[in-house]
Design an enzyme around this catalytic site. Structure first.
Site, PDB file in Angstrom:
ATOM      1  N   GLU A 176      -4.011  -5.745  -7.212  1.00 58.59           N
ATOM      2  CA  GLU A 176      -3.089  -6.397  -6.264  1.00 58.59           C
ATOM      3  C   GLU A 176      -3.807  -7.434  -5.408  1.00 58.59           C
ATOM      4  O   GLU A 176      -3.753  -7.400  -4.174  1.00 58.59           O
ATOM      5  CB  GLU A 176      -2.410  -5.363  -5.373  1.00 58.59           C
ATOM      6  N   GLU A 374       1.865  -0.209 -12.538  1.00 57.62           N
ATOM      7  CA  GLU A 374       2.297   0.675 -11.456  1.00 57.62           C
ATOM      8  C   GLU A 374       3.801   0.529 -11.292  1.00 57.62           C
ATOM      9  O   GLU A 374       4.319  -0.593 -11.301  1.00 57.62           O
ATOM     10  CB  GLU A 374       1.665   0.309 -10.102  1.00 57.62           C
TER      11      GLU A 374
HETATM   12  P1  P53 Z   1       1.647   3.691  -1.301  1.00 56.85           P
HETATM   13  C1  P53 Z   1       2.008  -2.070  -0.595  1.00 56.85           C
HETATM   14  C2  P53 Z   1       2.979  -2.742  -1.316  1.00 56.85           C
HETATM   15  C3  P53 Z   1       2.958  -2.647  -2.698  1.00 56.85           C
HETATM   16  C4  P53 Z   1       1.970  -1.924  -3.342  1.00 56.85           C
HETATM   17  O1  P53 Z   1       1.697   2.503  -2.372  1.00 56.85           O
HETATM   18  C5  P53 Z   1       1.005  -1.288  -2.622  1.00 56.85           C
HETATM   19  C6  P53 Z   1       1.036  -1.350  -1.253  1.00 56.85           C
HETATM   20  C7  P53 Z   1       0.041  -0.608  -0.470  1.00 56.85           C
HETATM   21  O2  P53 Z   1       0.635   0.448   0.179  1.00 56.85           O
HETATM   22  O3  P53 Z   1      -0.050  -0.640  -3.174  1.00 56.85           O
HETATM   23  C8  P53 Z   1      -0.039  -0.207  -4.505  1.00 56.85           C
HETATM   24  O4  P53 Z   1       0.521   4.574  -1.723  1.00 56.85           O
HETATM   25  C9  P53 Z   1      -1.471   0.162  -4.782  1.00 56.85           C
HETATM   26  C10 P53 Z   1      -1.698   1.634  -4.858  1.00 56.85           C
HETATM   27  C11 P53 Z   1      -0.719   2.349  -3.954  1.00 56.85           C
HETATM   28  C12 P53 Z   1       0.680   2.110  -4.507  1.00 56.85           C
HETATM   29  O5  P53 Z   1       0.967   0.734  -4.580  1.00 56.85           O
HETATM   30  O6  P53 Z   1       1.398   3.013  -0.009  1.00 56.85           O
HETATM   31  O7  P53 Z   1      -2.025  -0.495  -5.879  1.00 56.85           O
HETATM   32  O8  P53 Z   1      -3.048   1.881  -4.547  1.00 56.85           O
HETATM   33  O9  P53 Z   1      -0.961   3.698  -3.802  1.00 56.85           O
HETATM   34  C13 P53 Z   1       1.789   2.792  -3.725  1.00 56.85           C
HETATM   35  O10 P53 Z   1       2.957   4.377  -1.383  1.00 56.85           O
END
Ligand code: P53
Length: 477
Positions: A176, A374
């Site tokens: 990201e 993801e």
């Molecule tokens: P969490 C923000 C917006 C989109 C993706 O996020 C993001 C984030 C960071 O919070 O992160 C990605 O755990 C990232 C992962 C993360 C996952 O999305 O905040 O690549 O490390 O855990 C989900 O719910």
């Protein structure tokens, strides 16, 4: 009708710091994630000045994948995974980031993990830098503000490319990388190790760091291809399409510029050049970045093989009454709620069709294979009286997103390599540091307070996804 490729990479995604634990095991150094406390739905994580006594740092122990990986991989094999996306903790390989020689115990850990995965025919998909750079590089060098970081990263990349060249084929350079374009403190720290100083221009710092990261990524791509020409080395972006709030042309232009400003990294990493609007912006702002002609050649020669991206939610934006002519208002928040969508417990818009939109957008713009690395729903899970977790809400979320992926492939002809739902085994949330914001198909017994047996268990979604993989996505029921 052709649907998903025969070699479609059904998998699951995690990141080292969010599940491994063992923060000091095998000579590991302190990473960015090790100085971030636990937050919750309304409390932001705190970035402390080093590791302080008496504070709760959830990544220190996480779900102890470091100690449990053999049993966990067995469970992943039972789930039927074709691939497993994780990252290599930089601090296991170079504990401080600037050592001359890598740490053998750290290298050995990933050798063993990859051997185990390959034993079950699970392909490792590896992110080099996932919010976990050595903290020493922050305190000593100022993080990615410093051009020296390029050398440290390239050295780390070269060491692991060489070491795992016969075990890992799929790589991504920075997780990201565009997360920091939002300019919030969290994104700048986790992506670039930058704590904005008082009086510092956060926007300039982001563009400078982003430029060095782009050069580092392009060098890694070139070096990786020299080490093994079969490597597939991708970029990785946080994708959340931004829609205009109304059909008013100013809102449409505002949304377009928001997309351009969020995905300039994609232009650099996929097309090998800076977009013209951004070159003009740099000039107008007099940023005077350290950006050389030699850097631009490196960027041109180091474009990626595929686009990996995360997809959770979409966004809506509205222009101001007195919007500037360049439609750039970087520090202002113009986001509006989308009345057509519902939201998760954490307020993230749920928009399955937005995923099809995103796939089309990337495909049209860059004409590269795409990999959804993801996707998922963070939710509070509750056990039934019999101890089971019937997470139909999560199954629904995943089903609807996979259905849209299918349309993107069959109707739109998008070249899609694979799909790895995020946090398919419960882990520490990156944004909030919580355990109870769960994405998993596999339950891990641990709560926000850090209590629990760490025992693993299958949720209803485990069985559902197992069947989806078995039918190569033909049957989503
Ligand atoms: P969490 C923000 C917006 C989109 C993706 O996020 C993001 C984030 C960071 O919070 O992160 C990605 O755990 C990232 C992962 C993360 C996952 O999305 O905040 O690549 O490390 O855990 C989900 O719910």
């Amino acid at each position: 009708m052709t649907e998903f490729r025969d070699d479609f990479l059904w998998g699951g995604a995690v990141a080292a710091h969010q599940l491994e634990g063992g923060w000091q095991a095998g000579g590991k150094g302190v990473s960015l994630a090790d100085v971030m406390t636990a937050g919750d739905n309304d409390t932001a994580r705190e970035i402390t000045d080093g590791v302080l006594p008496g504070r709760n740092y959830p990544n220190h122990t996480a779900i102890d994948f470091y100690g449990n990986y053999r049993d966990d991989v067995k469970l992943f094999a039972e789930l039927g995974l074709k691939c497993f996306r994780t990252s290599i903790a930089w601090t296991r390989i170079f504990p401080n980031g600037d050592e001359a020689e890598p740490n053998e115990a750290g290298l050995k850990f990933y050798d063993d993990l990859f051997d185990d995965l390959l034993k079950y025919h699970i392909e490792p998909v590896i992110t080099l830098s996932h919010f976990e750079m050595p903290y020493h590089l922050v305190t000593e060098y100022g993080g990615w503000r410093n051009r020296k970081l390029i050398d440290f990263f390239v050295k780390f990349a070269t060491v692991v490319f060489k070491r795992y060249q016969h075990k890992v084929k799929y790589w991504m350079t920075f997780n990201e990388i565009n997360n920091q374009t939002g300019l919030n403190e969290w994104g700048l720290f986790t992506n670039s190790g930058i704590l904005v100083k008082s009086g510092e221009d956060a926007e300039k710092a982001m563009y400078q760091a982003g430029h060095y990261e782009s050069v580092a990524s392009a060098l890694a791509v070139q070096i990786g291809h020299q080490i093994n020409p079969n490597f597939q080395i991708g970029a990785m972006f946080a994708m959340g399409p931004t829609y205009p709030a109304t059909p008013a042309p100013a809102d449409v232009m505002k949304a377009e510029r928001a997309m351009q400003a969020n995905y300039w990294f994609a232009d650099v990493q996929c097309k090998g050049k800076y977009p013209s609007w951004l070159q003009r912006y740099f000039e107008r702002k007099n940023f005077d970045l350290d950006l050389t002609l030699a850097d631009l050649d490196v960027i041109k020669a180091g474009t990626v093989d595929y686009i990996g991206f995360s997809y959770y939610a979409s966004h809506v934006i509205k222009a101001d009454a007195n919007e500037p002519v360049d439609f750039m208002t970087p520090m202002a928040n113009h986001e509006v709620k989308n009345p057509a969508l519902t939201r998760s417990d954490w307020g993230w818009e749920i928009d399955p069709m937005g995923l099809r939109y995103a796939l089309n957008w990337f495909s049209d713009r860059y004409d590269l294979p795409l990999f959804i690395v993801e996707n998922g729903l963070g939710a509070f899970d509750k056990k039934d009286a019999d101890g089971q977790i019937n997470d139909d809400y999560r199954i629904d979320y995943l089903r609807q997103h996979i259905a849209q992926m299918k349309l993107a492939v069959t109707i739109d002809g998008v070249d899609l390599m694979g799909y790895t739902p995020w946090g398919f085994i419960d882990l520490v949330s990156a944004g909030t540091g919580q355990m109870d914001k769960r994405y998993g198909l596999i339950y891990v017994d641990k709560n926000d307070a850090g209590e629990g047996t760490l025992k693993r268990g299958k949720k209803a979604s485990f069985n559902w996804y197992q069947h989806v993989i078995k039918t190569n996505g033909a049957d989503l029921d």
